[in-house]
Design a protein around this motif. Structure first.
Motif, PDB file in Angstrom:
ATOM      1  N   LYS A 145       0.825  -1.217   0.000  1.00  0.00           N
ATOM      2  CA  LYS A 145       0.000   0.000   0.000  1.00  0.00           C
ATOM      3  C   LYS A 145       0.856   1.263   0.000  1.00  0.00           C
ATOM      4  CE  LYS A 145      -3.786   1.872   2.810  1.00  0.00           C
ATOM      5  NZ  LYS A 145      -4.627   1.577   3.982  1.00  0.00           N
ATOM      6  N   ASP A 146       1.999   1.187   0.684  1.00  0.00           N
ATOM      7  CA  ASP A 146       2.881   2.349   0.759  1.00  0.00           C
ATOM      8  C   ASP A 146       4.000   2.312  -0.290  1.00  0.00           C
ATOM      9  OD1 ASP A 146       3.631   0.172   2.313  1.00  0.00           O
ATOM     10  OD2 ASP A 146       4.573   1.343   3.885  1.00  0.00           O
ATOM     11  N   GLY A 147       3.770   1.573  -1.371  1.00  0.00           N
ATOM     12  CA  GLY A 147       4.638   1.699  -2.541  1.00  0.00           C
ATOM     13  C   GLY A 147       5.974   0.990  -2.467  1.00  0.00           C
ATOM     14  N   VAL A 148       6.055  -0.116  -1.719  1.00  0.00           N
ATOM     15  CA  VAL A 148       7.317  -0.856  -1.631  1.00  0.00           C
ATOM     16  C   VAL A 148       7.189  -2.165  -2.424  1.00  0.00           C
ATOM     17  CG1 VAL A 148       8.992  -1.920  -0.068  1.00  0.00           C
ATOM     18  CG2 VAL A 148       7.723   0.130   0.657  1.00  0.00           C
ATOM     19  N   LEU A 149       8.197  -2.446  -3.253  1.00  0.00           N
ATOM     20  CA  LEU A 149       8.203  -3.698  -4.016  1.00  0.00           C
ATOM     21  C   LEU A 149       8.539  -4.858  -3.095  1.00  0.00           C
ATOM     22  CD1 LEU A 149      10.194  -2.700  -7.240  1.00  0.00           C
ATOM     23  CD2 LEU A 149       7.741  -3.220  -7.094  1.00  0.00           C
ATOM     24  N   ILE A 150       7.681  -5.891  -3.144  1.00  0.00           N
ATOM     25  CA  ILE A 150       7.947  -7.099  -2.352  1.00  0.00           C
ATOM     26  C   ILE A 150       7.803  -8.315  -3.265  1.00  0.00           C
ATOM     27  CG2 ILE A 150       7.211  -6.116  -0.141  1.00  0.00           C
ATOM     28  CD1 ILE A 150       4.528  -7.633  -0.539  1.00  0.00           C
ATOM     29  N   ALA A 151       8.338  -9.438  -2.787  1.00  0.00           N
ATOM     30  CA  ALA A 151       8.322 -10.650  -3.610  1.00  0.00           C
ATOM     31  C   ALA A 151       7.140 -11.530  -3.250  1.00  0.00           C
ATOM     32  CB  ALA A 151       9.628 -11.421  -3.406  1.00  0.00           C
TER      33      ALA A 151
END
Ligand code: G3P
Ligand code: CA
Length: 341
Positions: free
Chosen positions: A83-89
């Motif tokens: 939601k806060d714009g962080v890329l995760i796998a």
């Protein structure tokens, strides 16, 4: 005498090579013949699909670590956004199949349209990174080992990059990263575009150039065209089972892509009862226009391995290697390496 001997041996070798290739397109088999093993001189990439996901919960640092230990040349993170714009796998933005989100956030269940399909569950774009970090990964498939369930965190892309750089130093190897942008059009539509975030992360660590050990993949051509304007990395277009590729499309793609990532049944199709059919010309067609070919997904589990391989996953790798593929996405990278080396 030497010239005659060379002529006889090269005639024998080329005849044998043709027979071997055409028969192996029909019948998978293992051979120790040195001619058939000519692929070993090539740099066939073993790509640890979601890490070593046959052995560890997918898309965890522990899964990537095992893939590296097993000799994978590249590790493959699928990327979505918080939601806060962080890329995760994660393999998809709905994460109930691979995490304990349902238990940790019982009130956050939603139903959404994603790429034309109604999906119900828990979505990464509804959770902040802080919330995502409270989750633990679990095995997707009930048929695989469950011993590592609810132990490992969901990694960010930044953490994966740092981990690979650390491993490169420790092992004195160059381990590549093969990220896939998942549902990029959908994420753009909700104001969380994946491509600029990916480009920014790669640039931050100096891995945004053509020669860097990074290959970016997507099922969406528009996303790849967008990425082409943001980074100089190698790009691979993924082809699903429904795609039929023409020579003119391959030619067009070759103007800006490094390669294609076809579903493996586009190379060795299967009949209505799952029986393997003769190989298509996709590998050589792609090679003719300079595109690399990295098929997916190689899985050793009994339910995924075609019966022609008689329970031997190495036979499947050898068949594809002999057909000239340039890399394979594998859940069991140790076996992909073993078949190659
Ligand atoms: O990215 C190659 C392969 O992973 C594509 O399929 O669904 O496993 O991401 P998927
Ligand atoms: Ca993938």
């Amino acid at each position: 005498i030497m010239n005659t001997w060379h002529l006889i041996s090269s005639l024998f070798l080329s005849t044998f090579f043709c027979i071997t290739l055409s028969s192996c397109a029909l019948t998978p088999h293992i051979s120790t013949n040195p001619v058939e093993k000519s692929w070993q001189k090539k740099n066939i990439l073993v790509i640890g699909h979601r890490g070593a996901s046959g052995y560890r919960p997918e898309h965890t640092i522990e899964s990537y670590a095992l893939a590296i230990e097993m000799g994978a040349d590249y590790i493959e993170p699928d990327l979505v956004m918080t939601k806060d714009g962080v890329l995760i796998a994660r393999h998809e933005n709905e994460i109930s199949e691979t995490t304990d989100a349902e238990i940790k956030f019982p009130k956050r269940k939603r139903t959404k349209m994603i790429d034309g399909l109604s999906v119900t569950g828990w979505f990464t774009e509804d959770l902040t990174l802080k919330e995502i970090k409270t989750l633990k990964a679990h095995e997707r498939l009930s048929s695989r080992g469950q011993a590592f369930n609810v132990q490992f965190q969901i990694p960010t892309f930044a953490e994966i990059l740092a981990f690979v750089q650390k491993k490169n130093k420790e092992t004195n190897r160059v381990i590549g990263i093969y990220p896939e942008v998942k549902h990029p059009a959908y994420f753009s539509s909700i104001g969380l575009a994946l491509e600029p975030a990916l480009a920014k992360e790669l640039k931050r660590v100096g891995l945004n150039k053509l020669e860097d050990p990074v290959i970016i993949q997507s099922f969406e051509l528009a996303s790849l065209r967008n990425l082409k304007s943001l980074v100089d990395c190698k790009l691979v277009y993924l082809l699903d089972e429904n795609v039929r590729v023409s020579a003119s499309e391959l030619k067009d793609w070759s103007t800006f892509l490094y390669g294609i990532g076809p579903y493996k049944r586009l190379i060795i199709p299967a009949g209505p009862n799952g029986e393997l059919l003769p190989a298509t010309s996709l590998v050589s067609d792609a090679h003719k226009v300079g595109l690399k070919v990295h098929p997916y997904t190689f899985r050793s589990d009994a339910q995924y391995l075609a019966k022609e391989y008689k329970g031997d996953p190495l036979a499947e790798y050898r068949q594809f290697y002999a057909l000239g593929v340039d890399g394979v996405f594998s859940d069991f990278p140790d076996q992909a390496v073993q078949a190659r080396d």
